[in-house]
Design an enzyme around this catalytic site. Sequence first.
Site, short mmCIF file in Angstrom:
data_model
loop_
_atom_site.label_atom_id
_atom_site.label_comp_id
_atom_site.label_asym_id
_atom_site.label_seq_id
_atom_site.Cartn_x
_atom_site.Cartn_y
_atom_site.Cartn_z
CB SER A 188 -0.15 -5.12 6.62
OG SER A 188 -0.87 -5.11 5.76
CG HIS A 196 -0.39 -0.21 2.54
ND1 HIS A 196 0.02 -0.75 3.45
CD2 HIS A 196 0.03 1.61 2.79
CE1 HIS A 196 0.51 -1.31 4.73
NE2 HIS A 196 0.65 1.13 4.29
CG ASP A 222 0.24 -4.50 2.03
OD1 ASP A 222 1.26 -3.41 1.20
OD2 ASP A 222 0.21 -4.01 3.55
N GLY A 253 2.95 4.83 10.49
CA GLY A 253 4.15 5.51 10.35
C GLY A 253 4.98 3.93 10.38
CB SER A 311 2.58 0.93 6.44
OG SER A 311 1.59 0.64 6.64
#
Length: 439
Positions: A348, A216, A245, A330, A332
């Site tokens: 994720s 993402h 992801d 922050g 991810s």
Amino acid sequence: MSHKRIPKRKAAMAAGGAVALGAAAVLLPSANASQDGAADDATPRTLRAADASGLSARLATELGDSFAGSYYDSAERRLVVNVAGGDAGMVLRAKKEGVTVRQVGNSTAALKSAARTLKADATIPGTSWAVDPRTNKVVVTADSTVTGANWNRLQSTVRVLGSGMATLKKSAGTFKTFASGGDAIFSRTQGGTVRCSLGFNVTAGDGSPAFLTAGHCGVAAEQWSDSQNGAPVATVDQATFPGSDFALVTYDDPDTQVPSAVDVGNGQSVEITGAAEATVGATVFRMGSTTGLHNGTVTGLDATVNFQSETGGVDTVTGLIQTNVCAEPGDSGGPLFTQDGGAVGLTSGGSGDCTRGGETFFQPVTAALQATGATLGAGGGGGDAGDASDQQPGAGQSGAGQSGAGQSGAGQSGAGEQQSDAGGHNSGPAYGSGRTRTP
């Protein structure tokens, strides 16, 4: 042979920096490597969590349809294997491998059928489900946004499955993607500054230096920098979200060095020696540019999460690792790893924060490597490095937020900037459902 020195600012982007692993023993105490044999072949033996995944995979093949999952009992340091049906000889063969065998009612096929029912009848934003081998059930979770008709629909679906097959629980938080991880990475979009985290350095299939991060993040922006207002130093090669992801991002400078390590702050790093499969019950560590280093336990595998999309629909991601490790926006894309250097996952999303706790889900690294054709580090380490240790970290919780990586994320957010996670949950860009970026 001459070696081009990596520029200082690019070294900050390298997940491990130039710090050797020698100091990591202070942070992560050595795992007990005992693998004591049994008094006889039918007595469970102690083993490291690092060995549980491989043993479980072998027994899954040997037991076939009778295998109904497994988990690591960290207190007893034993692997517990669920068997549904099967004859006495099959159970005895499993016991001779030194595992604890439990006879359970739900087969793997039945649990997967329940998950398909949930997908068909209860794909609702703010929900997730995963098989819990400790209860031999599918655990369904609804976040705080699931109310009214959606809650009634979810309850009804779980009720039809039956209490022996599925359980339903409420989460106080909201499922969302978390943009961040090891070292902070940044991109500029129309919605403002996007911040995520570098997961693991890898070598792309064509030999180029690259890194893995969340998908993402990769579909939100194409070019990434290691400083908030710096020039781009890496470009997205592949990115997939939802569905999976993960993103593969290649360094623009082909001579960039890619140390295979995770920066855990305070001048320490953990060397990454290979990819590792997650095992339910095992301890794992997560590094994030927002919250630093935290640890927790794997609570489920093959999890499905239904994130609320920016267009009002559902972004469903499947095949995730579920944990009780905390994370915040922050974080991810950041690395989930084991004490002994196994690369397990990429952050994720989830619910909660590092004050209240919550659930966090991770994209398995093994799946990302297979899909992108990348290998860990400078051309090495696609194979198993073992799984999570059963030991607790010496300074994992107290050090979180004090680490260099943690401060680099939070400290560089910058006054006047419109900071966002890559999912656009604050003010960031929207992304198309099912979008796959392959520039």
